[in-house]
Design a protein around this motif. Structure first.
Motif, PDB file in Angstrom:
ATOM      1  N   TYR A   1      57.644  46.600  38.536  1.00 19.77           N
ATOM      2  CA  TYR A   1      57.906  45.599  37.493  1.00 19.77           C
ATOM      3  C   TYR A   1      56.789  44.558  37.442  1.00 19.77           C
ATOM      4  N   LEU A   2      56.388  44.054  38.613  1.00 17.11           N
ATOM      5  CA  LEU A   2      55.360  43.021  38.654  1.00 17.11           C
ATOM      6  C   LEU A   2      54.002  43.551  38.208  1.00 17.11           C
ATOM      7  N   GLU A   3      53.733  44.797  38.535  1.00 21.32           N
ATOM      8  CA  GLU A   3      52.479  45.414  38.078  1.00 21.32           C
ATOM      9  C   GLU A   3      52.444  45.459  36.552  1.00 21.32           C
ATOM     10  N   GLN A   4      53.545  45.873  35.962  1.00 20.05           N
ATOM     11  CA  GLN A   4      53.630  45.921  34.502  1.00 20.05           C
ATOM     12  C   GLN A   4      53.572  44.513  33.906  1.00 20.05           C
ATOM     13  N   TYR A   5      54.231  43.580  34.561  1.00 21.21           N
ATOM     14  CA  TYR A   5      54.227  42.188  34.105  1.00 21.21           C
ATOM     15  C   TYR A   5      52.815  41.625  34.062  1.00 21.21           C
ATOM     16  N   LEU A   6      52.026  41.883  35.099  1.00 26.43           N
ATOM     17  CA  LEU A   6      50.665  41.363  35.148  1.00 26.43           C
ATOM     18  C   LEU A   6      49.770  42.011  34.098  1.00 26.43           C
TER      19      LEU A   6
ATOM     20  N   ALA B   1      42.512  29.801  54.125  1.00 30.96           N
ATOM     21  CA  ALA B   1      42.492  29.700  52.666  1.00 30.96           C
ATOM     22  C   ALA B   1      43.025  30.973  52.018  1.00 30.96           C
ATOM     23  N   THR B   2      42.713  32.129  52.626  1.00 29.33           N
ATOM     24  CA  THR B   2      43.211  33.407  52.100  1.00 29.33           C
ATOM     25  C   THR B   2      44.718  33.488  52.215  1.00 29.33           C
ATOM     26  N   ALA B   3      45.250  33.085  53.359  1.00 33.32           N
ATOM     27  CA  ALA B   3      46.698  33.126  53.561  1.00 33.32           C
ATOM     28  C   ALA B   3      47.420  32.208  52.589  1.00 33.32           C
ATOM     29  N   MET B   4      46.885  30.997  52.387  1.00 34.12           N
ATOM     30  CA  MET B   4      47.536  30.057  51.489  1.00 34.12           C
ATOM     31  C   MET B   4      47.427  30.504  50.040  1.00 34.12           C
ATOM     32  N   ARG B   5      46.292  31.090  49.653  1.00 34.39           N
ATOM     33  CA  ARG B   5      46.164  31.569  48.279  1.00 34.39           C
ATOM     34  C   ARG B   5      47.176  32.675  48.004  1.00 34.39           C
ATOM     35  N   ARG B   6      47.319  33.589  48.979  1.00 29.98           N
ATOM     36  CA  ARG B   6      48.277  34.675  48.805  1.00 29.98           C
ATOM     37  C   ARG B   6      49.714  34.144  48.802  1.00 29.98           C
TER      38      ARG B   6
ATOM     39  N   PRO C   1      41.774  37.095  33.549  1.00 27.85           N
ATOM     40  CA  PRO C   1      41.501  38.374  34.218  1.00 27.85           C
ATOM     41  C   PRO C   1      41.279  38.219  35.725  1.00 27.85           C
ATOM     42  N   ARG C   2      40.662  37.125  36.148  1.00 37.65           N
ATOM     43  CA  ARG C   2      40.436  36.893  37.573  1.00 37.65           C
ATOM     44  C   ARG C   2      41.763  36.710  38.311  1.00 37.65           C
ATOM     45  N   THR C   3      42.661  35.950  37.712  1.00 42.02           N
ATOM     46  CA  THR C   3      43.964  35.728  38.338  1.00 42.02           C
ATOM     47  C   THR C   3      44.744  37.027  38.443  1.00 42.02           C
ATOM     48  N   ILE C   4      44.737  37.803  37.363  1.00 45.37           N
ATOM     49  CA  ILE C   4      45.456  39.083  37.357  1.00 45.37           C
ATOM     50  C   ILE C   4      44.892  40.008  38.427  1.00 45.37           C
ATOM     51  N   LYS C   5      43.578  40.063  38.545  1.00 45.95           N
ATOM     52  CA  LYS C   5      42.948  40.921  39.547  1.00 45.95           C
ATOM     53  C   LYS C   5      43.367  40.497  40.954  1.00 45.95           C
ATOM     54  N   ALA C   6      43.381  39.183  41.197  1.00 42.60           N
ATOM     55  CA  ALA C   6      43.757  38.682  42.531  1.00 42.60           C
ATOM     56  C   ALA C   6      45.230  38.960  42.822  1.00 42.60           C
ATOM     57  N   TYR C   7      46.099  38.728  41.840  1.00 41.73           N
ATOM     58  CA  TYR C   7      47.530  38.953  42.040  1.00 41.73           C
ATOM     59  C   TYR C   7      47.833  40.433  42.271  1.00 41.73           C
ATOM     60  N   ARG C   8      47.165  41.299  41.548  1.00 40.47           N
ATOM     61  CA  ARG C   8      47.390  42.744  41.737  1.00 40.47           C
ATOM     62  C   ARG C   8      46.922  43.175  43.124  1.00 40.47           C
TER      63      ARG C   8
ATOM     64  N   HIS D   1      50.744  31.239  47.650  1.00 41.77           N
ATOM     65  CA  HIS D   1      51.018  30.662  46.327  1.00 41.77           C
ATOM     66  C   HIS D   1      51.143  31.751  45.260  1.00 41.77           C
ATOM     67  N   ALA D   2      50.340  32.794  45.381  1.00 37.82           N
ATOM     68  CA  ALA D   2      50.412  33.888  44.412  1.00 37.82           C
ATOM     69  C   ALA D   2      51.764  34.593  44.475  1.00 37.82           C
ATOM     70  N   LEU D   3      52.213  34.922  45.685  1.00 37.60           N
ATOM     71  CA  LEU D   3      53.482  35.628  45.825  1.00 37.60           C
ATOM     72  C   LEU D   3      54.667  34.728  45.486  1.00 37.60           C
ATOM     73  N   THR D   4      54.510  33.439  45.680  1.00 38.27           N
ATOM     74  CA  THR D   4      55.561  32.513  45.244  1.00 38.27           C
ATOM     75  C   THR D   4      55.710  32.554  43.729  1.00 38.27           C
ATOM     76  N   ALA D   5      54.587  32.572  43.022  1.00 36.47           N
ATOM     77  CA  ALA D   5      54.623  32.648  41.558  1.00 36.47           C
ATOM     78  C   ALA D   5      55.249  33.963  41.097  1.00 36.47           C
ATOM     79  N   LEU D   6      54.910  35.066  41.764  1.00 39.40           N
ATOM     80  CA  LEU D   6      55.470  36.361  41.391  1.00 39.40           C
ATOM     81  C   LEU D   6      56.957  36.429  41.731  1.00 39.40           C
ATOM     82  N   GLY D   7      57.356  35.797  42.826  1.00 37.43           N
ATOM     83  CA  GLY D   7      58.770  35.735  43.161  1.00 37.43           C
ATOM     84  C   GLY D   7      59.564  34.969  42.126  1.00 37.43           C
ATOM     85  N   ASN D   8      58.953  33.913  41.590  1.00 34.84           N
ATOM     86  CA  ASN D   8      59.601  33.158  40.512  1.00 34.84           C
ATOM     87  C   ASN D   8      59.820  34.032  39.283  1.00 34.84           C
TER      88      ASN D   8
END
Length: 272
Positions: free
Chosen positions: A6-11, A58-63, A19-26, A65-72
Motif C-alpha cells: 500500500y505504501l509503495e503505491q501511495y508513494l 542522522a541516518t537513524a533520525m531521518r528514517r 522525487p528526492r523524498t519519494i526515493k528516500a522513503y521507498r 521521521h520518514a517511517l513516522t510519516a508513513l505510519g500516519n
C-alpha cells in the motif's frame, strides 16, 4: 495488499512529495521490508535499536521521521488504528547542524536578480509566503484569490488546506505574469507542465553564489520567512505555524534562526 504494498503505491502516486523524498522513503521501506519488520511497537523498537547501533545518528533520525510519516498515512487510510511509531523511542546522540541565516531582505534582492522570469517570480512567491517548494510548484491559477489577496494551498503535507495572504506588489506581478490565463498551473514549462524541479533549484543556487557568495536552497527561503515574521515583524509563533502549515509548534520553533550571530562565534568568544 500488505502495508508495504500500500505504501509503495501511495508513494508512487503522491503528488506533493518531491522525487528526492519519494526515493528516500521507498529506500526506507525496502530496508524495513528486508528485515520483515511488522508495523507494531515491539518489532519497530527492535529495528531502531539495531539501526542506532550500526548507523550514523542522522541516518537513524531521518528514517525515524520518514517511517513516522508513513505510519500516519496507514492510520489515515484506516489500515492501522494508531501509529506504532508514536511509541517507538529512537533516542540517539545527534549532531545538530547550525543552519546559516539568510536575511529575508537580502534573499529577496538576490531572487530579483534571477534572469528567468518564471523562476524569478516562483522564488519571490516562496520567499514572501513561506510556501514549500512543491506547494508553489503545484499551485494552480484557480487557487489564486486575487480579489481577497490570498491563495489557497491544496498540496500541503498531510493534505491539510490553508490560506496564505499575498502582498499587493506580489499580486500585481502575478497578474502580469499570468497575462490573462485563467486555468492550469501558475508556474509551467513551455509544454504546459510543472516547472523542472532540478533546474529551478540550480537557478537559485547559481544566482545566490554570484550575488552573495554562498548557496541558497528553496527551503532556506521558508526559514528566512519564518525568522523575519518572528524577529522583525513580531508575529506570534502560533500565527507563523499556521502560515507555514506545520502541525506542531515545535517544528516552527526550529525554523526561527538567530539574526545576530552564529553559535560557533558565541562559543569562540567565550573561549577567547
Amino acid at each position: 495488499m500488505t502495508h508495504y504494498d500500500y505504501l509503495e503505491q501511495y508513494l508512487l502516486t503522491h503528488t506533493t512529495y518531491s522525487p528526492r523524498t519519494i526515493k528516500a522513503y521507498r529506500s526506507d521501506l525496502r530496508q524495513m521490508k528486508t528485515g520483515s519488520v511488522e508495523w507494531s511497537t515491539k518489532p519497530l523498537q527492535a529495528y531502531f535499536d539495531d539501526l542506532i547501533s550500526r548507523c550514523q545518528p542522522a541516518t537513524a533520525m531521518r528514517r525515524y521521521h520518514a517511517l513516522t510519516a508513513l505510519g500516519n498515512e496507514l492510520v489515515r487510510a484506516g489500515r492501522l488504528q494508531k501509529n506504532p511509531m508514536k511509541t517507538v523511542r529512537a533516542i540517539v546522540h545527534q549532531h545538530v547542524p547550525q543552519r546559516i541565516h539568510h536575511p529575508l531582505e537580502d534573499t529577496i534582492q538576490t531572487i530579483r536578480r534571477i534572469a528567468h522570469p518564471t523562476y524569478r517570480l516562483f522564488f519571490e512567491l516562496i520567499s514572501q509566503t513561506g510556501l514549500r517548494f512543491m506547494e508553489a510548484r503545484l499551485l494552480s491559477i484557480e487557487d489564486l484569490q486575487l480579489g481577497a489577496a490570498t491563495l489557497l494551498v491544496r498540496h500541503g503535507k498531510g493534505r491539510r488546506l490553508r490560506t496564505v495572504q499575498l502582498g499587493a506588489g506580489l499580486m500585481i506581478k502575478l497578474q502580469a505574469f499570468l497575462a490573462g490565463r485563467t486555468t492550469g498551473l501558475v508556474f509551467r514549462s513551455v509544454r504546459g507542465r510543472a516547472i523542472n524541479e532540478q533546474q529551478a533549484r540550480d537557478t537559485l543556487r547559481k544566482q545566490s553564489l554570484v550575488t552573495g557568495g554562498r548557496p541558497l536552497h528553496p527551503h532556506d527561503l521558508r526559514f528566512s520567512f519564518a525568522t523575519y515574521l518572528y524577529q522583525t515583524a513580531g508575529r506570534k509563533l502560533l500565527e507563523i505555524q499556521r502560515v507555514l502549515g506545520h502541525s506542531h509548534s515545535s517544528t516552527t520553533e526550529g525554523y526561527i534562526l538567530s539574526q545576530e550571530t552564529e553559535l560557533r562565534q558565541i562559543i569562540d568568544a567565550l573561549s577567547a
